[in-house]
Scaffold this motif. Structure first.
Motif: not given
Ligand SMILES: C[S@@+](CC[C@H](N)C(=O)[O-])C[C@H]1O[C@@H](n2cnc3c(N)ncnc32)[C@H](O)[C@@H]1O
Length: 322
Positions: A209-234
């Protein structure tokens, strides 16, 4: 007490795996091991405290209640190796029981450096322990630890938290066989497995309900942005948990909310998403008790004892290498 980390020799190519997973035909997919960077490991630790995620508490209850019996059944003297140790919080019960029996060497093997740091910090106050962490993939770490084995010493391998469920059933047998091939007869493996349960319990556990698992999953796109310079808009992606009845698993996906194009410069890729298309990021397969023993046998272990939690269907399985 000695705490020492063998650092940074993780054998993977994030950019190549992202390119392969997102540019293939059909279902887009990213390996679940990439969920665990510093942010992902911290979020997983929070997930393990969520009321909906009964798995970690069940695992911990079983370890706490049965630590002495488990340790008494392990052939000794033995060194303890933990694959994917995470924060190591619930391993304390086993290690304290072990340390009452013998001076204990504990080797956590982790792909995530920050998990390894958490684990070493969590457990370093135990008397009569020495901790040497390996920042490695599971089998690479286990192979290195096995190479340090002293004459007459057994290995006691821990694979807790039902991380085996991230492999599909065929890959699970293959992985356990690879572990077995590194071990010697009478070495032991303590395997934590989440058991089959209702759809509603499973969906809640993987979409809290709190959305922690959602954040855990979406962080993978944020990681690709951080480490590979991608432009995923979360905000243009949504976390989805779904049951795969045939595979008897829960899957996590990231669903594109619109047609969009994302560029990932360091993976030399431009990726198009249809509205509603998903990236499959993790599977958690659920087991029956008998099936675990069959799987163990196929991999070259005998199933010595199974302990089952009364509140959340989860089993701790002590397997012995034949
Ligand atoms: C589901 S978590 C479980 C953590 C802990 N064992 C528990 O029961 O709470 C999986 C752990 O395995 C680590 N991991 C995932 N893939 C890995 C790999 N291929 N090699 C080594 N560690 C890995 C992750 O960093 C994470 O800490």
């Amino acid at each position: 007490m000695l705490v020492h980390a063998i650092p940074g020799n993780v054998n993977y190519d994030f950019a190549a795996d992202v390119r392969d997973g997102l540019t293939r035909r059909g279902q887009k997919e990213l390996p679940s091991k990439y969920l665990y960077d510093d942010v992902g490991s911290a979020l997983f630790e929070v997930i393990s405290h969520l009321p909906e995620y009964g798995l970690t508490r069940a695992d911990e209850r079983l370890l706490r209640r049965n630590a002495h019996e488990i340790v008494d059944r392990v052939a000794g003297p033995a060194a303890v190796v933990e694959l994917g140790a995470g924060s190591g919080r619930k391993t304390r019960w086993l290690l304290e029981a072990f340390c009452r029996r013998q001076q204990t060497s504990y080797y956590p093997v982790e792909i995530s450096r920050s998990a390894l740091v958490m684990c070493e910090r969590e457990l370093s106050d135990i008397d009569a322990i020495s901790i040497v962490g390996f920042e490695r993939e599971y089998l690479d770490g286990l192979l290195e630890v096995a190479a340090y084995r002293k004459p007459g010493q057994h290995l006691f391998v821990l694979f807790l938290g039902s991380t085996i469920g991230n492999f599909d059933r065929v890959a699970g047998v293959k992985f356990l066989s690879q572990v077995r091939n590194i071990l010697q007869p009478e070495d032991s493996l303590l395997l934590g497995t989440d058991l089959e349960k209702s759809r509603s319990d499973l969906l809640r556990a993987y979409d809290d309900e709190l959305g922690v698992t959602a954040a855990f999953n979406l962080n993978l796109l944020a990681r690709i942005n951080r480490e590979l310079g991608a432009d995923f808009h979360l905000p243009h992606f949504k976390h989805v948990a779904k049951i795969n009845e045939e595979a008897r698993s829960v899957e996590m996906h990231l669903r594109s909310k619109r047609h969009q194009v994302v560029s990932i410069p360091q993976a030399e890729s431009v990726v198009e998403f249809e509205d509603g298309e998903t990236i499959w990021t993790e599977s958690s397969h659920k087991y029956s008790l008998n099936e675990i023993c069959d799987t163990a046998r196929q991999a070259g272990f005998r199933c010595q004892v199974q302990w089952v939690d009364e509140q959340w269907p989860f089993a701790e399985n002590l397997l012995v290498a034949e």
